[in-house]
Design an enzyme around this catalytic site. Structure first.
Site, PDB file in Angstrom:
ATOM      1  N   LYS A   1      -1.021   4.907   4.547  1.00 22.49           N
ATOM      2  CA  LYS A   1      -2.001   4.004   5.166  1.00 22.49           C
ATOM      3  C   LYS A   1      -1.676   3.841   6.645  1.00 22.49           C
ATOM      4  O   LYS A   1      -0.528   3.620   7.024  1.00 22.49           O
ATOM      5  CB  LYS A   1      -1.997   2.651   4.460  1.00 22.49           C
ATOM      6  CG  LYS A   1      -3.091   1.705   4.955  1.00 22.49           C
ATOM      7  CD  LYS A   1      -3.197   0.485   4.070  1.00 22.49           C
ATOM      8  CE  LYS A   1      -4.227  -0.502   4.599  1.00 22.49           C
ATOM      9  NZ  LYS A   1      -5.584   0.105   4.721  1.00 22.49           N
TER      10      LYS A   1
ATOM     11  N   HIS B   1       0.826  -1.198   0.000  1.00 24.52           N
ATOM     12  CA  HIS B   1       0.000   0.000   0.000  1.00 24.52           C
ATOM     13  C   HIS B   1       0.867   1.257   0.000  1.00 24.52           C
ATOM     14  O   HIS B   1       2.065   1.201   0.269  1.00 24.52           O
ATOM     15  CB  HIS B   1      -0.927   0.030   1.218  1.00 24.52           C
ATOM     16  CG  HIS B   1      -2.134  -0.841   1.080  1.00 24.52           C
ATOM     17  ND1 HIS B   1      -2.090  -2.198   1.331  1.00 24.52           N
ATOM     18  CD2 HIS B   1      -3.417  -0.560   0.714  1.00 24.52           C
ATOM     19  CE1 HIS B   1      -3.300  -2.711   1.128  1.00 24.52           C
ATOM     20  NE2 HIS B   1      -4.115  -1.746   0.756  1.00 24.52           N
TER      21      HIS B   1
END
Length: 248
Positions: free
Chosen positions: A138, A134
């Protein structure tokens, strides 16, 4: 008649994509955009029937308590739901009795299919591990999608009566073998340029299988969210996972 929708976290990257998706849908009407500092009362005043929540783990429980208490159906993509939190939301929804809540670790249909395929494959291979990648902003690691994927694999292995995965590791740096989710190792990568990606790697004698899913843009979540918005009123109480709305 169009379903009246409110979006919480409307100014975030995913929220903006959801706002655009709802606005473009012929059978939905965007009646409220709520972001940090805004009063939730606007949802009641605007007559919102369904809300979509892509906010933060710190605020989502207060948002859900408010919406459920006012009979507003909830479609939730915010992360950070522990079993304890899910139990609280389930209790709120059951006590209200007329409200549907969908909480999904991932609304990208490709990701939902990846989780389903992984559960199907799990009983055929000795080894299974999950790698998720990611963007570096995040807040949680590993992702809810990766945890949900690993839990599904672990459950499928238990139901098949499979033994513990082979792993002779005796010495390693802290974290080198990843997080353990029900006996399935999960590895989290945070890297500039990434959005949301997952690989599920299976291994058996002389062979391996890799299932990979990539979300290149936040718009990948919109079709799944709209499925949730259109169907949540027919699923009262708490539902965890978009797959239950897709019949897979």
């Amino acid at each position: 008649m169009a379903i009246k929708v409110g979006v919480l976290g409307a100014q975030g990257r995913v929220g903006q994509a959801i706002v655009a998706g709802v606005t473009a849908a012929y059978d939905l009407e965007l009646v409220a955009e709520v972001d940090r500092g805004d009063s939730l009362d606007v949802l009641v005043q605007s007559g919102a029937e369904v809300i979509v929540d892509f906010t933060t783990p710190d605020s989502v429980m207060d948002n859900l308590e408010f919406c459920i208490s006012h009979g507003i159906h909830c479609v939730v993509g915010t992360t950070g739901f522990t079993p304890e939190r899910l139990e609280i939301v389930k209790k709120w929804a059951e006590e209200k009795g007329n409200t549907g809540v969908l909480i999904a670790p991932n609304f990208a249909i490709s990701a939902v299919l990846t989780m389903a395929f992984a559960r199907q494959a799990a009983r055929f291979f000795d080894s299974a591990e999950v790698v998720e990648c990611h963007h570096p902003n995040k807040l949680d690691a590993p992702s809810g999608t990766a945890i949900h994927t690993a839990e599904g694999i672990a459950q499928a292995r238990r139901e098949a009566g499979m033994p513990t995965q082979p792993d002779a590791t005796e010495q390693s740096l802290d974290g080198a073998r990843g997080a353990d989710v029900g006996g399935v190792k999960v590895h989290a990568v945070r890297m500039t340029g990434m959005v949301a990606h997952e690989e599920v790697i299976f291994g058996g004698p002389g062979q391996s299988l890799t299932i990979r899913q990539d979300s290149y843009d936040r718009t990948s979540f919109v079709p799944g969210v709209l499925v949730g918005v259109r169907n949540v009123a027919q699923h009262l109480g708490l539902t965890v996972g978009l797959e239950h709305y897709l019949d897979i």
